[in-house]
Design an enzyme around this catalytic site. Structure first.
Site, short mmCIF file in Angstrom:
data_model
loop_
_atom_site.label_atom_id
_atom_site.label_comp_id
_atom_site.label_asym_id
_atom_site.label_seq_id
_atom_site.Cartn_x
_atom_site.Cartn_y
_atom_site.Cartn_z
N CYS A 1 16.56 1.48 25.94
CA CYS A 1 16.11 2.27 27.07
C CYS A 1 17.01 1.46 28.49
O CYS A 1 17.04 2.13 29.52
CB CYS A 1 14.90 2.52 27.26
SG CYS A 1 13.94 1.06 26.94
N SER B 1 11.41 9.33 24.01
CA SER B 1 12.21 10.19 24.76
C SER B 1 11.47 10.93 25.84
O SER B 1 10.35 11.31 25.82
CB SER B 1 13.01 11.38 23.87
OG SER B 1 12.26 11.91 23.27
N GLU C 1 6.83 5.20 28.53
CA GLU C 1 7.92 4.34 28.65
C GLU C 1 9.21 5.06 28.07
O GLU C 1 9.07 5.35 27.03
CB GLU C 1 7.87 3.00 27.75
CG GLU C 1 6.60 2.17 28.18
CD GLU C 1 7.01 1.57 29.67
OE1 GLU C 1 8.09 1.64 30.02
OE2 GLU C 1 5.97 0.91 30.17
N GLU D 1 21.35 9.51 29.46
CA GLU D 1 21.03 8.47 28.56
C GLU D 1 21.83 8.73 27.25
O GLU D 1 21.75 9.75 26.87
CB GLU D 1 19.85 8.38 28.31
CG GLU D 1 19.41 7.25 27.27
CD GLU D 1 17.86 6.61 27.27
OE1 GLU D 1 17.07 7.76 26.89
OE2 GLU D 1 17.47 5.57 27.47
N GLN E 1 21.56 0.74 22.01
CA GLN E 1 20.53 1.64 21.83
C GLN E 1 19.27 1.16 22.39
O GLN E 1 18.37 0.59 21.78
CB GLN E 1 20.30 1.90 20.06
CG GLN E 1 21.32 2.51 19.38
CD GLN E 1 21.12 2.50 17.97
OE1 GLN E 1 21.16 3.40 17.29
NE2 GLN E 1 21.26 1.45 17.56
N LYS F 1 1.42 4.89 15.45
CA LYS F 1 2.35 5.54 14.59
C LYS F 1 3.83 5.38 15.03
O LYS F 1 4.35 5.18 16.25
CB LYS F 1 2.15 7.01 15.22
CG LYS F 1 2.96 7.88 14.12
CD LYS F 1 3.57 9.27 14.63
CE LYS F 1 4.81 9.01 15.14
NZ LYS F 1 6.04 8.67 14.46
P1 NAD Z 1 11.45 10.22 20.43
O1 NAD Z 1 10.63 10.84 21.42
O2 NAD Z 1 12.17 11.34 19.50
O3 NAD Z 1 10.44 9.65 19.24
C1 NAD Z 1 9.56 8.38 19.95
C2 NAD Z 1 8.22 8.61 19.01
O4 NAD Z 1 7.50 9.83 19.23
C3 NAD Z 1 8.18 8.67 17.57
O5 NAD Z 1 7.45 7.82 16.80
C4 NAD Z 1 8.16 10.09 17.20
O6 NAD Z 1 7.81 10.30 15.95
C5 NAD Z 1 7.11 10.50 18.22
N1 NAD Z 1 7.24 11.91 18.70
C6 NAD Z 1 8.15 12.70 18.62
N2 NAD Z 1 7.74 13.93 19.12
C7 NAD Z 1 6.58 13.91 19.56
C8 NAD Z 1 5.55 14.67 20.05
N3 NAD Z 1 5.73 15.91 20.41
N4 NAD Z 1 4.26 14.14 20.49
C9 NAD Z 1 4.14 12.85 20.01
N5 NAD Z 1 4.99 11.76 19.29
C10 NAD Z 1 6.08 12.40 19.17
O7 NAD Z 1 12.39 9.20 20.87
P2 NAD Z 1 13.36 8.13 19.63
O8 NAD Z 1 14.63 8.99 19.46
O9 NAD Z 1 12.69 7.54 18.69
O10 NAD Z 1 13.61 7.01 20.79
C11 NAD Z 1 14.54 6.80 21.76
C12 NAD Z 1 14.14 7.31 23.17
O11 NAD Z 1 13.06 6.32 23.51
C13 NAD Z 1 15.03 6.94 24.22
O12 NAD Z 1 15.18 7.95 25.00
C14 NAD Z 1 14.87 5.86 24.85
O13 NAD Z 1 15.29 5.81 26.17
C15 NAD Z 1 13.49 5.81 24.74
N6 NAD Z 1 12.94 4.40 24.80
C16 NAD Z 1 12.33 3.83 25.88
C17 NAD Z 1 11.92 2.59 26.00
C18 NAD Z 1 11.27 1.89 27.36
O14 NAD Z 1 10.71 0.99 27.33
N7 NAD Z 1 11.25 2.74 28.17
C19 NAD Z 1 12.20 1.67 24.75
C20 NAD Z 1 12.56 2.47 23.87
C21 NAD Z 1 13.05 3.66 23.68
#
Ligand code: NAD
Length: 480
Positions: free
Chosen positions: A288, A233, A254, A384, A286, A180
């Site tokens: 992490c 997140s 992650e 963050e 943007q 997804k």
């Molecule tokens: P997000 O958590 O809003 O969304 C990430 C994914 O999860 C999306 O595909 C979203 O549709 C899905 N999602 C949202 N709620 C969900 C739920 N309840 N259950 C299952 N899936 C769900 O995050 P974002 O805004 O897309 O990305 C930014 C965040 O990602 C930042 O906090 C960043 O630090 C983190 N990030 C971490 C890494 C890493 O390797 N540690 C890499 C990239 C991004």
């Protein structure tokens, strides 16, 4: 201006591409706010069908000799290479990335599939492996088996890259998957899945459901999913972990970061400035892994701050040859602006940026922003931001640098810059992070682990650890 793309079908179940039957997803170009495509997300029945299809494909795929899986992974790497220009163009439009950043993303995808192809080809014939026992009356062997059906849920900041880091090891391990992508950036991901599908994988091994958090939640709570590999997140990661706990599904998470870049007193100043610029502003911050807390040895502090602020102010914003692209969405833009306002209210000294660049009336562009003198309790220092905002502060000695760097809820990465690499490495070893770079830009090799300590997540991706995340260990002990 971007033209409206033919709406791609956003669901792949088995061999069948189909339109979603769920909510409408509007996909935009963050560089000019134009609509690129309108898609229909998967509905709950399609999520269910995708998981069931992955389950049906699992027995055949896991039985396939690793060598054959490796050859398919290599074919995927070649397919991505052949489609390089198309993927770069899509990544640039859907994420607003400058060309160089989009090129690096596609190269990373190729490298990751190639690496796991290599691991598969090497591992063939090594199962089961004997385990030495202290008692001659017994013999033992160990096998690494695929964990089962894996749900792969990824964010928008590095589409395709985050996907490859999960998909390549999952397939190498013998798992079938449902992917997804982020609702904000599905276009390159859909194209990547088309390429993967064309490489000749058996039907049902890789399935795709586009959609938002509700689709992610439906997928991670599905009883047919054995493993959830999630990047995103902390809030969503916690929801995934809670859901997984109900049925003891395996999870890899992650999550966020608030990483430090430490400039030691013997650092070469220009190198430190360049590494700090890359660490804070690549991908418009943007990341992490953004090193947005910059700690500088007191003797170098004034000169570093002056040069870093000037370098930030000189970055070219927007366009294919730019140094820095837009933020992904209006919501992200407002969120980052909110942090800047908060930083000013907390008494931070704004040294560069903080505004929309005058030349960009449209698009979610923000000037690279540098703050100093922020109190350590400030939200801007601790949380963050996920945007082009860096904070700088001075430290008195190495012990204080380590203490300040480790004073964080997160522990993803760090960078140490110093003239004496051995000293910098010793200091790096004190940092509570998954990966520390010494005098290096943020290069990520498929051979080195990715993942963090503390609230930055659970488990590791890439390298053999990324493969192990999709495997169960099974022993047989026989009395002889
Ligand atoms: P997000 O958590 O809003 O969304 C990430 C994914 O999860 C999306 O595909 C979203 O549709 C899905 N999602 C949202 N709620 C969900 C739920 N309840 N259950 C299952 N899936 C769900 O995050 P974002 O805004 O897309 O990305 C930014 C965040 O990602 C930042 O906090 C960043 O630090 C983190 N990030 C971490 C890494 C890493 O390797 N540690 C890499 C990239 C991004």
């Amino acid at each position: 201006m971007s033209e409206h793309l033919t709406p791609p079908q956003a669901v792949l179940i088995g061999n069948l591409w189909q339109p979603g039957k769920g909510a409408t997803l509007t996909v935009t170009n963050p560089a000019d706010e134009s609509v690129l495509a309108t898609l229909a997300a998967a509905d709950a029945a399609q999520v269910d069908a995708a998981v069931q299809t992955a389950r049906q494909a699992l027995p055949g795929w896991r039985r396939l000799p690793a060598r054959q899986r490796g050859e398919l992974l290599r074919a995927i790497a070649s397919g991505v290479d052949a489609a390089r220009e198309r993927l770069i163009a899509l990544q640039m439009r859907n994420n607003g990335k400058p060309r160089l950043e989009a090129e690096l993303d596609v190269q990373d995808v190729i490298g990751t599939f190639d690496y796991y192809a290599g691991l598969c080809l090497q591992s063939d014939g090594q199962q089961p492996a004997a385990v030495a026992l202290p008692d001659e009356g017994f013999r033992a062997s160990v096998r690494r088996e695929p964990v089962g059906v894996a749900a792969l849920i990824v964010p928008w900041n590095f589409p395709m890259v985050t996907t490859a880091w999960k998909l390549a090891p999952a397939l190498a391990a013998g798992c079938s998957v449902v992917l997804k992508p982020s609702e904000l950036t599905p276009l390159a991901e859909i194209e990547l899945l088309r390429i993967i599908h064309a490489a000749g994988l058996p039907a049902g091994v890789v399935n795709l459901v586009c959609g938002g958090g509700d689709v992610g939640a439906a997928l991670s709570s599905h009883p047919g999913v054995d493993k959830i590999s999630f990047t995103g997140s902390n809030k969503s990661g916690q929801a995934v972990m809670r859901t997984a706990a109900e049925r003891m599904a395996r999870v890899s998470l992650e999550l966020g970061g608030k990483s430090a870049l430490i400039v030691l007193d013997d650092a070469e100043l220009e190198q430190a400035v360049q590494l700090a610029v890359g660490g804070a502003f690549f991908n418009a911050g943007q990341m992490c892994s953004a090193t947005a807390r910059i700690l500088v040895a007191q003797p170098l502090y004034a000169e570093f701050v002056a040069r870093f602020a000037a370098a930030a102010a000189n970055l070219r914003i927007g366009g294919s040859e730019a140094d820095i692209g837009p933020l992904i969405s209006a919501a992200q833009y407002q969120r980052v602006q909110g942090y800047i306002t908060q930083g000013l209210a907390d008494g931070g000294r704004l040294l560069a940026g903080g505004q929309r660049p005058a030349q960009h009336a449209r698009g979610y562009f923000l000037q690279p922003t540098v703050f100093a003198e922020l109190p350590a309790h400030s939200r801007l220092w601790r949380e963050e931001i996920f945007g082009p905002v860096a904070c700088v502060r001075a430290f008195a000695d190495d012990a204080e640098a380590v203490a300040l760097a480790n004073d964080s809820d997160f522990g993803l990465v760090a960078t140490v810059v110093g003239g004496d690499a051995a000293r910098a490495e010793r200091l790096a070893a004190e940092l509570e992070v998954g990966l520390a770079w010494v005098n290096s830009p943020q290069l990520i090799f498929p051979q080195t682990a990715w993942g963090g300590c503390k609230q930055s997540g659970l488990g590791r991706e890439l390298g053999p650890w990324g493969l192990a995340a999709f495997q169960e260990i099974r022993h047989v002990v026989t009395a002889i």
